[in-house]
Design a protein around this motif. Structure first.
Motif, PDB file in Angstrom:
ATOM      1  N   VAL A  19      29.007  32.997  57.990  1.00  0.00           N
ATOM      2  CA  VAL A  19      29.101  34.451  57.824  1.00  0.00           C
ATOM      3  C   VAL A  19      29.388  34.782  56.363  1.00  0.00           C
ATOM      4  CG1 VAL A  19      30.481  36.497  58.366  1.00  0.00           C
ATOM      5  CG2 VAL A  19      29.783  34.963  60.204  1.00  0.00           C
ATOM      6  N   THR A  20      30.369  34.095  55.788  1.00  0.00           N
ATOM      7  CA  THR A  20      30.761  34.369  54.399  1.00  0.00           C
ATOM      8  C   THR A  20      29.594  34.141  53.440  1.00  0.00           C
ATOM      9  OG1 THR A  20      33.054  33.783  54.852  1.00  0.00           O
ATOM     10  CG2 THR A  20      32.343  33.707  52.539  1.00  0.00           C
ATOM     11  N   LEU A  21      28.949  32.994  53.559  1.00  0.00           N
ATOM     12  CA  LEU A  21      27.890  32.657  52.599  1.00  0.00           C
ATOM     13  C   LEU A  21      26.623  33.468  52.816  1.00  0.00           C
ATOM     14  CD1 LEU A  21      28.314  28.781  52.303  1.00  0.00           C
ATOM     15  CD2 LEU A  21      29.026  30.553  50.690  1.00  0.00           C
ATOM     16  N   LEU A  22      26.232  33.689  54.064  1.00  0.00           N
ATOM     17  CA  LEU A  22      25.036  34.505  54.308  1.00  0.00           C
ATOM     18  C   LEU A  22      25.256  35.945  53.847  1.00  0.00           C
ATOM     19  CD1 LEU A  22      23.871  33.167  57.795  1.00  0.00           C
ATOM     20  CD2 LEU A  22      22.728  32.836  55.605  1.00  0.00           C
ATOM     21  N   MET A  23      26.489  36.417  53.966  1.00  0.00           N
ATOM     22  CA  MET A  23      26.802  37.773  53.488  1.00  0.00           C
ATOM     23  C   MET A  23      26.729  37.825  51.961  1.00  0.00           C
ATOM     24  SD  MET A  23      27.754  40.791  54.744  1.00  0.00           S
ATOM     25  CE  MET A  23      28.949  40.837  56.056  1.00  0.00           C
ATOM     26  N   GLU A  24      27.278  36.803  51.304  1.00  0.00           N
ATOM     27  CA  GLU A  24      27.324  36.788  49.836  1.00  0.00           C
ATOM     28  C   GLU A  24      25.980  36.459  49.198  1.00  0.00           C
ATOM     29  OE1 GLU A  24      30.265  33.928  48.687  1.00  0.00           O
ATOM     30  OE2 GLU A  24      31.937  35.156  49.393  1.00  0.00           O
ATOM     31  N   ARG A  25      25.267  35.480  49.776  1.00  0.00           N
ATOM     32  CA  ARG A  25      24.087  34.923  49.108  1.00  0.00           C
ATOM     33  C   ARG A  25      22.778  35.156  49.834  1.00  0.00           C
ATOM     34  NH1 ARG A  25      26.529  28.911  47.773  1.00  0.00           N
ATOM     35  NH2 ARG A  25      28.504  29.620  46.898  1.00  0.00           N
ATOM     36  N   HIS A  28      18.179  32.821  52.133  1.00  0.00           N
ATOM     37  CA  HIS A  28      17.484  31.910  51.227  1.00  0.00           C
ATOM     38  C   HIS A  28      18.389  31.364  50.132  1.00  0.00           C
ATOM     39  CE1 HIS A  28      13.713  32.546  53.229  1.00  0.00           C
ATOM     40  NE2 HIS A  28      13.825  33.850  53.089  1.00  0.00           N
ATOM     41  N   GLY A  29      19.463  32.064  49.827  1.00  0.00           N
ATOM     42  CA  GLY A  29      20.386  31.605  48.800  1.00  0.00           C
ATOM     43  C   GLY A  29      21.487  30.699  49.314  1.00  0.00           C
ATOM     44  N   THR A  30      21.491  30.444  50.612  1.00  0.00           N
ATOM     45  CA  THR A  30      22.529  29.611  51.226  1.00  0.00           C
ATOM     46  C   THR A  30      21.924  28.294  51.688  1.00  0.00           C
ATOM     47  OG1 THR A  30      23.748  31.559  51.982  1.00  0.00           O
ATOM     48  CG2 THR A  30      24.238  29.478  53.080  1.00  0.00           C
ATOM     49  N   GLY A  31      22.436  27.215  51.149  1.00  0.00           N
ATOM     50  CA  GLY A  31      21.977  25.890  51.558  1.00  0.00           C
ATOM     51  C   GLY A  31      22.985  25.210  52.460  1.00  0.00           C
ATOM     52  N   LEU A  32      22.515  24.230  53.216  1.00  0.00           N
ATOM     53  CA  LEU A  32      23.406  23.485  54.099  1.00  0.00           C
ATOM     54  C   LEU A  32      24.524  22.809  53.317  1.00  0.00           C
ATOM     55  CD1 LEU A  32      20.993  21.798  56.675  1.00  0.00           C
ATOM     56  CD2 LEU A  32      22.338  23.883  56.911  1.00  0.00           C
ATOM     57  N   LEU A  36      28.456  23.135  54.319  1.00  0.00           N
ATOM     58  CA  LEU A  36      29.233  21.947  54.678  1.00  0.00           C
ATOM     59  C   LEU A  36      30.372  21.690  53.704  1.00  0.00           C
ATOM     60  CD1 LEU A  36      26.196  19.741  55.670  1.00  0.00           C
ATOM     61  CD2 LEU A  36      27.852  20.784  57.223  1.00  0.00           C
ATOM     62  N   ALA A  37      30.139  21.930  52.426  1.00  0.00           N
ATOM     63  CA  ALA A  37      31.177  21.691  51.417  1.00  0.00           C
ATOM     64  C   ALA A  37      32.391  22.575  51.666  1.00  0.00           C
ATOM     65  CB  ALA A  37      30.622  21.933  50.017  1.00  0.00           C
ATOM     66  N   GLY A  38      32.171  23.788  52.064  1.00  0.00           N
ATOM     67  CA  GLY A  38      33.276  24.714  52.297  1.00  0.00           C
ATOM     68  C   GLY A  38      34.137  24.335  53.478  1.00  0.00           C
ATOM     69  N   VAL A  39      33.576  23.559  54.396  1.00  0.00           N
ATOM     70  CA  VAL A  39      34.305  23.165  55.602  1.00  0.00           C
ATOM     71  C   VAL A  39      34.644  21.676  55.580  1.00  0.00           C
ATOM     72  CG1 VAL A  39      34.199  23.232  58.141  1.00  0.00           C
ATOM     73  CG2 VAL A  39      33.080  24.996  56.835  1.00  0.00           C
ATOM     74  N   ARG A  40      34.134  20.981  54.559  1.00  0.00           N
ATOM     75  CA  ARG A  40      34.351  19.538  54.403  1.00  0.00           C
ATOM     76  C   ARG A  40      33.833  18.745  55.603  1.00  0.00           C
ATOM     77  NH1 ARG A  40      40.200  20.385  51.898  1.00  0.00           N
ATOM     78  NH2 ARG A  40      39.551  20.896  49.800  1.00  0.00           N
ATOM     79  N   VAL A  41      32.590  19.031  55.919  1.00  0.00           N
ATOM     80  CA  VAL A  41      31.886  18.311  56.984  1.00  0.00           C
ATOM     81  C   VAL A  41      30.779  17.512  56.325  1.00  0.00           C
ATOM     82  CG1 VAL A  41      30.385  18.589  58.999  1.00  0.00           C
ATOM     83  CG2 VAL A  41      32.418  20.016  58.762  1.00  0.00           C
ATOM     84  N   PRO A  42      30.664  16.212  56.627  1.00  0.00           N
ATOM     85  CA  PRO A  42      29.577  15.409  56.044  1.00  0.00           C
ATOM     86  C   PRO A  42      28.209  15.947  56.449  1.00  0.00           C
ATOM     87  CG  PRO A  42      31.170  14.015  57.190  1.00  0.00           C
ATOM     88  CD  PRO A  42      31.525  15.442  57.504  1.00  0.00           C
ATOM     89  N   LYS A  43      27.248  15.817  55.544  1.00  0.00           N
ATOM     90  CA  LYS A  43      25.918  16.399  55.768  1.00  0.00           C
ATOM     91  C   LYS A  43      25.297  15.950  57.082  1.00  0.00           C
ATOM     92  CE  LYS A  43      21.517  17.376  53.586  1.00  0.00           C
ATOM     93  NZ  LYS A  43      20.662  17.212  52.425  1.00  0.00           N
ATOM     94  N   GLY A  44      25.372  14.689  57.380  1.00  0.00           N
ATOM     95  CA  GLY A  44      24.760  14.190  58.616  1.00  0.00           C
ATOM     96  C   GLY A  44      25.399  14.750  59.870  1.00  0.00           C
ATOM     97  N   SER A  45      26.642  15.180  59.767  1.00  0.00           N
ATOM     98  CA  SER A  45      27.356  15.696  60.937  1.00  0.00           C
ATOM     99  C   SER A  45      26.906  17.097  61.343  1.00  0.00           C
ATOM    100  CB  SER A  45      28.864  15.730  60.665  1.00  0.00           C
ATOM    101  OG  SER A  45      29.334  14.425  60.448  1.00  0.00           O
ATOM    102  N   PHE A  46      26.274  17.825  60.433  1.00  0.00           N
ATOM    103  CA  PHE A  46      25.826  19.186  60.740  1.00  0.00           C
ATOM    104  C   PHE A  46      24.997  19.200  62.015  1.00  0.00           C
ATOM    105  CE2 PHE A  46      22.600  22.526  60.513  1.00  0.00           C
ATOM    106  CZ  PHE A  46      23.384  23.653  60.314  1.00  0.00           C
ATOM    107  N   TYR A  47      24.139  18.208  62.178  1.00  0.00           N
ATOM    108  CA  TYR A  47      23.212  18.193  63.306  1.00  0.00           C
ATOM    109  C   TYR A  47      23.892  17.808  64.619  1.00  0.00           C
ATOM    110  CZ  TYR A  47      19.929  18.998  59.613  1.00  0.00           C
ATOM    111  OH  TYR A  47      19.284  19.553  58.536  1.00  0.00           O
ATOM    112  N   ASN A  48      25.173  17.461  64.566  1.00  0.00           N
ATOM    113  CA  ASN A  48      25.949  17.311  65.799  1.00  0.00           C
ATOM    114  C   ASN A  48      26.336  18.671  66.361  1.00  0.00           C
ATOM    115  OD1 ASN A  48      25.940  14.492  65.630  1.00  0.00           O
ATOM    116  ND2 ASN A  48      27.791  14.485  64.376  1.00  0.00           N
ATOM    117  N   LYS A  53      18.862  24.787  60.400  1.00  0.00           N
ATOM    118  CA  LYS A  53      19.431  25.926  59.687  1.00  0.00           C
ATOM    119  C   LYS A  53      19.093  27.227  60.398  1.00  0.00           C
ATOM    120  CE  LYS A  53      19.456  28.444  55.295  1.00  0.00           C
ATOM    121  NZ  LYS A  53      18.860  28.607  53.965  1.00  0.00           N
ATOM    122  N   GLU A  54      17.898  27.333  60.980  1.00  0.00           N
ATOM    123  CA  GLU A  54      17.495  28.535  61.693  1.00  0.00           C
ATOM    124  C   GLU A  54      18.393  28.773  62.905  1.00  0.00           C
ATOM    125  OE1 GLU A  54      15.390  26.145  60.723  1.00  0.00           O
ATOM    126  OE2 GLU A  54      14.311  27.220  59.130  1.00  0.00           O
TER     127      GLU A  54
END
Length: 198
Positions: A19-25, A28-32, A36-48, A53-54
């Protein structure tokens, strides 16, 4: 059980960050990586948590609208005020928060509708659902106000809810240009204190 609770907490934190990043950026300006960096989740874990992204963005949209629908519902359930007063109080609280935030952000729904509704079917469906949920809650409030005799009955509650939701989105955009809440205050005055009154 603790693992399930931790996973759900992490999922909620990812949605909050979304919510924070999509509102700010924007979308298209928000990358995974940023999410993930803001929540300290490893990149591969996102898909758990999310398939893409959609799908994540569609969940963010649902996550974003929920507190607004709940707040509006709670306002309308207050026994000490009539529905029209509750609606005015609700919008005034939103206006105060937008002023506190210095007019930044506006509405995630309006922002994303303008950015991606023509190109992202998954998010479009979530946006449509969120807009309808919000509009339906406004309709319930206006129908209650009609029953209480404070709102005109020659227009349907549905038509007035559509007008109010659409005008609110437009006033939010104008607020961002003007750097002022006056378009929002004018909207509340013209519709809830004027045009909609019985």
């Amino acid at each position: 059980m603790a693992r399930t609770a931790h996973k759900e907490l992490t999922r909620q934190r990812l949605l909050d960050q979304g919510v924070t990043l999509l509102m700010e950026r924007g979308y298209h300006g928000t990358g995974l990586k940023d999410i993930l960096a803001g929540v300290r989740v490893p990149k591969g874990s996102f898909y758990n948590y999310f398939a893409s992204k959609e799908e994540f963005s569609a969940e963010v949209i649902r996550h974003y609208i929920e507190p607004f629908v709940r707040q509006l519902d709670d306002s309308l359930k207050r026994p000490e005020v009539d529905a029209l007063t509750a609606l005015k109080d609700y919008f005034r609280s939103l206006i105060a928060e937008l002023e506190r935030r210095r007019f930044v952000g506006g509405c995630l729904l309006g922002n994303l509708i303008g950015e991606i509704s023509d190109t992202n079917a998954t998010c479009l469906a979530a946006l449509r659902d969120a807009v309808h949920r919000y509009r339906d809650q406004l309709e319930r409030g206006l129908a209650k106000a009609q029953r209480e005799g404070t709102v005109r009955t020659d227009l349907s509650a549905a038509a007035m809810a559509d007008l109010l939701a659409d005008a609110w989105q437009g006033a939010l955009l104008r607020m961002k240009v003007e750097r002022s809440v006056w378009p929002l205050e004018a909207l509340v005055g013209h519709l809830l204190e004027g045009y909609f009154r019985a």
